[in-house]
Design a protein around this motif. Structure first.
Motif, PDB file in Angstrom:
ATOM      1  N   TYR A  69      16.795   6.414  27.655  1.00 18.26           N
ATOM      2  CA  TYR A  69      16.348   5.035  27.376  1.00 18.26           C
ATOM      3  C   TYR A  69      14.917   4.987  26.849  1.00 18.26           C
ATOM      4  O   TYR A  69      14.138   5.922  27.004  1.00 18.26           O
ATOM      5  CB  TYR A  69      16.496   4.147  28.615  1.00 18.26           C
ATOM      6  CG  TYR A  69      15.657   4.515  29.817  1.00 18.26           C
ATOM      7  CD1 TYR A  69      16.226   5.197  30.877  1.00 18.26           C
ATOM      8  CD2 TYR A  69      14.313   4.162  29.911  1.00 18.26           C
ATOM      9  CE1 TYR A  69      15.476   5.536  31.993  1.00 18.26           C
ATOM     10  CE2 TYR A  69      13.547   4.475  31.013  1.00 18.26           C
ATOM     11  CZ  TYR A  69      14.132   5.173  32.052  1.00 18.26           C
ATOM     12  OH  TYR A  69      13.369   5.501  33.138  1.00 18.26           O
ATOM     13  N   SER A 118      19.908   2.841  27.029  1.00 15.32           N
ATOM     14  CA  SER A 118      19.377   1.501  26.764  1.00 15.32           C
ATOM     15  C   SER A 118      18.044   1.535  26.029  1.00 15.32           C
ATOM     16  O   SER A 118      17.377   2.565  25.964  1.00 15.32           O
ATOM     17  CB  SER A 118      19.220   0.743  28.091  1.00 15.32           C
ATOM     18  OG  SER A 118      18.305   1.399  28.928  1.00 15.32           O
ATOM     19  N   SER A 119      17.699   0.392  25.480  1.00 20.17           N
ATOM     20  CA  SER A 119      16.425   0.216  24.755  1.00 20.17           C
ATOM     21  C   SER A 119      16.218   1.242  23.655  1.00 20.17           C
ATOM     22  O   SER A 119      15.220   1.960  23.616  1.00 20.17           O
ATOM     23  CB  SER A 119      15.228   0.271  25.717  1.00 20.17           C
ATOM     24  OG  SER A 119      15.254  -0.816  26.575  1.00 20.17           O
ATOM     25  N   ASN A 179      24.381   2.294  31.222  1.00 17.74           N
ATOM     26  CA  ASN A 179      23.474   1.260  30.717  1.00 17.74           C
ATOM     27  C   ASN A 179      23.338   1.411  29.212  1.00 17.74           C
ATOM     28  O   ASN A 179      22.746   2.371  28.728  1.00 17.74           O
ATOM     29  CB  ASN A 179      22.106   1.375  31.407  1.00 17.74           C
ATOM     30  CG  ASN A 179      21.241   0.143  31.169  1.00 17.74           C
ATOM     31  OD1 ASN A 179      21.526  -0.660  30.275  1.00 17.74           O
ATOM     32  ND2 ASN A 179      20.192  -0.016  31.970  1.00 17.74           N
ATOM     33  N   SER A 188      22.379  -1.409  27.414  1.00 16.30           N
ATOM     34  CA  SER A 188      21.746  -2.668  27.014  1.00 16.30           C
ATOM     35  C   SER A 188      20.572  -2.453  26.074  1.00 16.30           C
ATOM     36  O   SER A 188      20.064  -1.348  25.931  1.00 16.30           O
ATOM     37  CB  SER A 188      21.292  -3.448  28.248  1.00 16.30           C
ATOM     38  OG  SER A 188      20.280  -2.750  28.927  1.00 16.30           O
ATOM     39  N   TYR A 189      20.132  -3.541  25.446  1.00 19.35           N
ATOM     40  CA  TYR A 189      19.021  -3.504  24.486  1.00 19.35           C
ATOM     41  C   TYR A 189      19.272  -2.517  23.347  1.00 19.35           C
ATOM     42  O   TYR A 189      18.470  -1.630  23.078  1.00 19.35           O
ATOM     43  CB  TYR A 189      17.684  -3.228  25.195  1.00 19.35           C
ATOM     44  CG  TYR A 189      17.298  -4.322  26.153  1.00 19.35           C
ATOM     45  CD1 TYR A 189      16.614  -5.447  25.708  1.00 19.35           C
ATOM     46  CD2 TYR A 189      17.660  -4.241  27.491  1.00 19.35           C
ATOM     47  CE1 TYR A 189      16.287  -6.463  26.582  1.00 19.35           C
ATOM     48  CE2 TYR A 189      17.335  -5.263  28.370  1.00 19.35           C
ATOM     49  CZ  TYR A 189      16.648  -6.370  27.912  1.00 19.35           C
ATOM     50  OH  TYR A 189      16.343  -7.383  28.773  1.00 19.35           O
ATOM     51  N   GLN A 212      24.186   2.537  43.461  1.00 17.66           N
ATOM     52  CA  GLN A 212      24.064   2.042  42.095  1.00 17.66           C
ATOM     53  C   GLN A 212      25.361   2.284  41.329  1.00 17.66           C
ATOM     54  O   GLN A 212      25.743   3.417  41.074  1.00 17.66           O
ATOM     55  CB  GLN A 212      22.912   2.746  41.402  1.00 17.66           C
ATOM     56  CG  GLN A 212      22.320   1.928  40.288  1.00 17.66           C
ATOM     57  CD  GLN A 212      21.328   2.729  39.483  1.00 17.66           C
ATOM     58  OE1 GLN A 212      21.186   3.918  39.683  1.00 17.66           O
ATOM     59  NE2 GLN A 212      20.645   2.074  38.577  1.00 17.66           N
ATOM     60  N   THR A 223      26.773   0.685  38.016  1.00 20.41           N
ATOM     61  CA  THR A 223      26.312  -0.323  37.082  1.00 20.41           C
ATOM     62  C   THR A 223      26.907  -0.141  35.694  1.00 20.41           C
ATOM     63  O   THR A 223      26.999   0.969  35.201  1.00 20.41           O
ATOM     64  CB  THR A 223      24.781  -0.213  36.947  1.00 20.41           C
ATOM     65  OG1 THR A 223      24.241  -0.038  38.241  1.00 20.41           O
ATOM     66  CG2 THR A 223      24.208  -1.433  36.322  1.00 20.41           C
ATOM     67  N   VAL A 229      26.109  -1.715  31.970  1.00 17.37           N
ATOM     68  CA  VAL A 229      25.245  -2.627  31.226  1.00 17.37           C
ATOM     69  C   VAL A 229      25.586  -2.552  29.751  1.00 17.37           C
ATOM     70  O   VAL A 229      25.591  -1.467  29.166  1.00 17.37           O
ATOM     71  CB  VAL A 229      23.759  -2.267  31.407  1.00 17.37           C
ATOM     72  CG1 VAL A 229      22.895  -3.386  30.878  1.00 17.37           C
ATOM     73  CG2 VAL A 229      23.456  -2.011  32.852  1.00 17.37           C
TER      74      VAL A 229
END
Ligand SMILES: *[C@@H]1O[C@H](CO)[C@@H](O)[C@H](O)[C@H]1NC(C)=O
Ligand SMILES: *[C@@H]1O[C@H](CO)[C@@H](O)[C@H](O)[C@H]1NC(C)=O
Ligand SMILES: *[C@@H]1O[C@H](CO)[C@@H](O)[C@H](O)[C@H]1NC(C)=O
Ligand SMILES: *[C@@H]1O[C@H](CO)[C@@H](O)[C@H](O)[C@H]1NC(C)=O
Ligand SMILES: *[C@@H]1O[C@H](CO)[C@@H](O)[C@H](O)[C@H]1NC(C)=O
Length: 450
Positions: free
Chosen positions: A357, A381-382, A403, A405-406, A444, A446, A448
């Motif tokens: 990330y 992510s990101s 994850n 995301s972004y 955790q 998760t 995303v």
């Protein structure tokens, strides 16, 4: 002096008399303490403060039965003192209550066979490490970590030529609630005295200013673990004249020292390395191809550095790699060649965690991600990834944290991926919300996406 009658004291006194009159009680096969050693321990105890009564068993003739004291079962000589605070600093108040403090009495030096001394997680309130500890030359294990010692680490520790394990970790960091004492080691020349014995060295948070630190540590030819997290080291030499000395090193942690330097090539001569932690070191430049020499590497963490360029396929040449974290750098470009290389062992892939990330990675996500069959954590992510979420992810049944995301990804998570009660992020928002309702998992788990 307080002469009030205290039942607990009276009771202890009775037991004391009882033990004196029945010296063999329950110890027919146990060792018997010598009187000089008992006296030495008793004197040591009297200099300590012990608000919670952890040393309340330290009375009576046979010190081998005192809590935390260990004797050689043949010679009855004291070989071990383990006074580690059972309440670790995680629970600060509790830990404080059960801390020993006060002074460390030099009477310890008359324990000629003492090989194990653990005074960790207590509170010596800024006391300097006493020089005489360097005279207990029988020591093989010394743990003074988390005990609020301060000042210069005495060079006489270099006289402990049998020492195998030395823990001087000064952490944790200062907080609002307690002062933080710190140790310094301005000169590291004394390490050479430990060169043929020391296998474990933890000096996390010990302030070091020596320009020759690397040369000094590299004299420790038996070393398997070296922890130098946040020592204020400023220079990372690009060459090392005697890397062969560190041939046995398995764990190296240099995180949170500001080196402002490229990754040096001498690291790749440390071919026993299993764990290499270089977080927040201001490392710059590319990932060198030399990494392929670290065939035993299991953990590589280079989070928050200034590394750049494309992610190189060379990290796929590490057959035992389990945890790879390259987050918070300036890596750019596509990751196809990189992931293809990482995933070439398919069902036998050792990789459990891949975190990339906060970089500038772009392009589509390769289908070969799905061949990282044992992955538990994937965080991409990101970045600037685009295109469809690869449906091959469905094959990674062990995945519990994802994850994505972004980014600019499209599509959805393959239905076959079963997250037990996941906290699902949609459009960068956690559906579980804040504060966490009961049904959100503690562990955790998760997903995303955005
Ligand atoms: C004495 O200690 C050794 C090793 O420390 C152990 O193997 C042995 O069983 C012990 N003997 C007795 C009688 O406890
Ligand atoms: C020293 O003691 C601390 C706890 O007080 C422990 O976490 C650490 O692992 C010990 N170090 C060694 C080398 O055993
Ligand atoms: C180490 O021990 C020797 C002899 O016992 C002594 O002369 C020397 O001063 C000691 N070293 C340090 C650094 O105290
Ligand atoms: C895993 O390794 C074994 C033995 O090395 C090999 O036969 C098998 O094909 C490998 N499996 C995969 C999915 O690569
Ligand atoms: C997912 O990634 C974003 C961006 O990097 C981050 O803010 C968020 O905390 C991550 N979520 C989880 C659960 O790790």
């Amino acid at each position: 002096m307080d002469l009030k009658f205290r039942p607990s004291f009276f009771f202890s006194f009775l037991i004391f008399i009882f033990l004196l009159s029945k010296p063999d009680l329950g110890s027919a096969s146990n060792p018997k303490c010598t009187s000089t050693e008992r006296q030495a321990l008793f004197t040591f105890k009297q200099s300590l403060t012990d608000p919670s009564g952890r040393l309340s068993s330290w009375f009576g003739p046979d010190c081998c039965n005192w809590r935390g004291v260990g004797c050689d079962n043949r010679t009855s000589r004291v070989i071990k003192i383990d006074l580690r605070n059972p309440n670790q600093l995680v629970h600060f108040d509790e830990s404080k209550r059960s801390s020993l403090g006060g002074k460390i009495n030099p009477s310890l030096t008359s324990l000629k066979f003492l090989s194990y001394l653990d005074l960790s997680s207590n509170d010596f309130n800024g006391l300097e490490i006493p020089e005489f500890i360097g005279h207990i030359v029988s020591l093989t294990y010394l743990n003074l970590s988390f005990s609020s010692f301060s000042g210069e680490v005495p060079a006489v520790l270099g006289n402990l030529s049998k020492l195998e394990s030395l823990d001087l970790n000064t952490g944790p960091e200062p907080s609002l609630y307690h002062p933080w004492f710190y140790l310094r080691a301005s000169n590291l020349g004394w390490l050479s005295g430990l060169s043929s014995s020391l296998t474990y060295l933890d000096m996390r948070h010990v302030g070091m200013s020596s320009e020759t630190w690397l040369q000094d540590f590299s004299r420790l030819s038996k070393l398997k673990e070296l922890h130098l997290h946040k020592c204020g080291l400023g220079n990372l030499p690009l060459s090392l004249s005697s890397p062969a000395n560190l041939k046995l090193l398995e764990v190296l942690d240099l995180s949170e020292n500001s080196f402002s330097s490229p990754i040096p090539n001498w690291l790749f001569d440390l071919t026993s390395l299993k764990k290499l932690l270089l977080k927040q070191c201001e490392l710059e430049g590319l990932i060198p191809s030399g990494f392929k020499k670290l065939q035993l590497l299991e953990t590589l963490d280079m989070t928050h550095n200034l590394l750049s360029g494309e992610l190189p396929p060379v990290l796929g040449d590490l057959p035992r790699l389990k945890y790879l974290t390259l987050s918070g750098n300036s890596f750019q470009g596509q990751i196809h060649r990189f992931v293809d290389a990482l995933s070439r062992y398919k069902g036998n892939s050792s990789l459990l965690s891949l975190r990339l990330y906060s970089n500038r990675l772009e392009g589509t996500l390769p289908e070969s991600l799905g061949a990282l069959r044992n992955l538990e954590t994937l965080d991409l992510s990101s970045n600037k990834f685009s295109g469809a979420i690869p449906q091959s992810l469905a094959a990674i049944s062990s995945l519990h944290t994802l994850n994505l995301s972004y980014n600019k990804l499209e599509g959805s998570i393959p239905k076959q991926l079963k997250f037990e009660d996941p906290s699902i992020y949609v459009g960068n928002e956690l559906l579980c919300g804040k504060p966490l309702p009961k049904k959100c998992p503690r562990k955790q788990q998760t997903v995303v996406v955005n």
